[in-house]
Scaffold this motif. Structure first.
Motif, PDB file in Angstrom:
ATOM      1  N   SER A  65       0.947  -1.316  -0.071  1.00  0.00           N
ATOM      2  CA  SER A  65      -0.013   0.101  -0.057  1.00  0.00           C
ATOM      3  C   SER A  65       0.826   1.432   0.081  1.00  0.00           C
ATOM      4  O   SER A  65       1.936   1.217   0.374  1.00  0.00           O
ATOM      5  CB  SER A  65      -0.969   0.180   1.137  1.00  0.00           C
ATOM      6  N   TRP A  85      -2.856   7.309   4.034  1.00  0.00           N
ATOM      7  CA  TRP A  85      -2.918   6.088   3.318  1.00  0.00           C
ATOM      8  C   TRP A  85      -4.138   5.813   2.486  1.00  0.00           C
ATOM      9  O   TRP A  85      -5.326   6.483   3.093  1.00  0.00           O
ATOM     10  CB  TRP A  85      -2.249   4.926   3.816  1.00  0.00           C
ATOM     11  N   ASP A  86      -4.317   5.161   1.529  1.00  0.00           N
ATOM     12  CA  ASP A  86      -5.476   4.676   0.911  1.00  0.00           C
ATOM     13  C   ASP A  86      -5.918   3.452   1.594  1.00  0.00           C
ATOM     14  O   ASP A  86      -5.515   2.216   1.191  1.00  0.00           O
ATOM     15  CB  ASP A  86      -5.176   4.285  -0.539  1.00  0.00           C
ATOM     16  N   ASN A  87      -6.931   3.783   2.631  1.00  0.00           N
ATOM     17  CA  ASN A  87      -7.336   2.449   3.323  1.00  0.00           C
ATOM     18  C   ASN A  87      -8.228   1.880   2.580  1.00  0.00           C
ATOM     19  O   ASN A  87      -8.279   0.464   2.587  1.00  0.00           O
ATOM     20  CB  ASN A  87      -8.034   2.971   4.464  1.00  0.00           C
ATOM     21  N   GLU A  89      -7.881   0.946  -0.882  1.00  0.00           N
ATOM     22  CA  GLU A  89      -7.063   0.188  -1.698  1.00  0.00           C
ATOM     23  C   GLU A  89      -6.370  -1.049  -0.929  1.00  0.00           C
ATOM     24  O   GLU A  89      -6.455  -2.263  -1.355  1.00  0.00           O
ATOM     25  CB  GLU A  89      -5.724   1.017  -2.195  1.00  0.00           C
ATOM     26  N   PHE A  90      -6.182  -0.629   0.448  1.00  0.00           N
ATOM     27  CA  PHE A  90      -5.428  -1.686   1.257  1.00  0.00           C
ATOM     28  C   PHE A  90      -6.521  -2.676   1.778  1.00  0.00           C
ATOM     29  O   PHE A  90      -6.254  -3.973   1.680  1.00  0.00           O
ATOM     30  CB  PHE A  90      -5.028  -0.926   2.586  1.00  0.00           C
TER      31      PHE A  90
END
Length: 98
Positions: A65, A85-87, A89-90
Protein backbone atom coordinates in the motif's frame (compact mmCIF):
# COMPACT_ATOMS: atom_id res chain seq x y z
CA UNK A 1 -4.86 8.08 22.13
CA UNK A 2 -2.24 10.55 20.93
CA UNK A 3 1.51 10.93 20.74
CA UNK A 4 4.17 8.27 20.85
CA UNK A 5 1.88 5.76 22.54
CA UNK A 6 -0.57 5.96 19.62
CA UNK A 7 2.21 5.46 17.08
CA UNK A 8 3.67 2.52 19.02
CA UNK A 9 0.22 0.89 19.22
CA UNK A 10 -0.38 1.42 15.48
CA UNK A 11 2.99 -0.10 14.58
CA UNK A 12 2.52 -3.08 16.92
CA UNK A 13 -0.89 -3.80 15.41
CA UNK A 14 0.47 -3.63 11.87
CA UNK A 15 3.67 -5.57 12.58
CA UNK A 16 1.83 -8.36 14.38
CA UNK A 17 -0.43 -8.91 11.34
CA UNK A 18 2.36 -8.37 8.76
CA UNK A 19 5.53 -9.65 10.47
CA UNK A 20 7.61 -9.70 7.27
CA UNK A 21 6.78 -6.13 6.27
CA UNK A 22 9.33 -4.27 4.16
CA UNK A 23 8.94 -0.49 4.31
CA UNK A 24 10.44 1.09 1.17
CA UNK A 25 10.86 4.84 0.86
CA UNK A 26 9.79 5.97 -2.63
CA UNK A 27 10.49 9.69 -2.19
CA UNK A 28 11.33 12.17 0.53
CA UNK A 29 11.38 15.96 0.65
CA UNK A 30 12.95 17.93 3.49
CA UNK A 31 12.08 21.62 3.65
CA UNK A 32 13.33 22.98 6.96
CA UNK A 33 11.40 21.33 9.76
CA UNK A 34 8.72 19.57 7.66
CA UNK A 35 9.71 16.25 6.15
CA UNK A 36 7.37 14.58 3.66
CA UNK A 37 7.96 10.91 2.95
CA UNK A 38 6.17 8.72 0.43
CA UNK A 39 6.63 5.03 1.12
CA UNK A 40 5.32 1.60 0.21
CA UNK A 41 5.03 -0.96 3.00
CA UNK A 42 4.64 -4.51 1.70
CA UNK A 43 4.07 -7.64 3.74
CA UNK A 44 2.19 -10.90 4.06
CA UNK A 45 -1.00 -10.94 6.14
CA UNK A 46 -0.08 -13.81 8.51
CA UNK A 47 -2.02 -13.02 11.68
CA UNK A 48 -5.32 -11.35 12.57
CA UNK A 49 -5.35 -7.63 11.83
CA UNK A 50 -7.19 -5.57 14.45
CA UNK A 51 -9.17 -2.62 13.12
CA UNK A 52 -11.60 -0.21 14.80
CA UNK A 53 -14.48 -2.16 13.21
CA UNK A 54 -13.24 -5.63 14.13
CA UNK A 55 -10.58 -8.20 13.38
CA UNK A 56 -9.67 -9.40 9.89
CA UNK A 57 -8.48 -13.03 10.00
CA UNK A 58 -5.14 -13.79 8.34
CA UNK A 59 -5.52 -14.15 4.57
CA UNK A 60 -1.98 -15.15 3.60
CA UNK A 61 -2.09 -12.42 0.94
CA UNK A 62 0.94 -10.29 0.14
CA UNK A 63 -0.21 -6.67 0.29
CA UNK A 64 1.47 -3.41 -0.69
CA UNK A 65 0.00 0.00 0.00
CA UNK A 66 1.05 3.58 -0.52
CA UNK A 67 1.62 5.77 2.53
CA UNK A 68 2.52 9.43 2.92
CA UNK A 69 3.70 10.83 6.20
CA UNK A 70 4.36 14.45 7.04
CA UNK A 71 6.69 14.97 10.00
CA UNK A 72 7.73 18.10 11.79
CA UNK A 73 11.18 17.93 13.33
CA UNK A 74 12.62 20.07 16.12
CA UNK A 75 15.97 19.59 17.84
CA UNK A 76 16.51 16.31 15.97
CA UNK A 77 13.24 14.74 17.17
CA UNK A 78 9.92 14.20 15.43
CA UNK A 79 7.44 16.45 17.24
CA UNK A 80 4.43 15.70 15.06
CA UNK A 81 3.57 13.05 12.51
CA UNK A 82 0.56 12.82 10.20
CA UNK A 83 0.00 9.58 8.27
CA UNK A 84 -2.10 9.34 5.11
CA UNK A 85 -2.87 6.16 3.21
CA UNK A 86 -5.44 4.71 0.84
CA UNK A 87 -7.35 2.53 3.28
CA UNK A 88 -9.84 1.39 0.60
CA UNK A 89 -7.02 0.12 -1.63
CA UNK A 90 -5.47 -1.65 1.37
CA UNK A 91 -8.74 -3.34 2.44
CA UNK A 92 -9.50 -4.38 -1.14
CA UNK A 93 -6.04 -5.97 -1.45
CA UNK A 94 -6.77 -7.97 1.71
CA UNK A 95 -10.10 -9.06 0.27
CA UNK A 96 -11.95 -7.40 3.16
CA UNK A 97 -13.86 -5.07 0.78
CA UNK A 98 -14.85 -5.22 -2.86
Amino acid sequence: MWGRDALVQLLRTYLSAFPDVEWKVAAQVVAGDPVVTESVPEGTHRAPFRTPTGEIPATGKRVASRVCHVSRVASGEIVSLHLYWDNLEFMQALGAMS
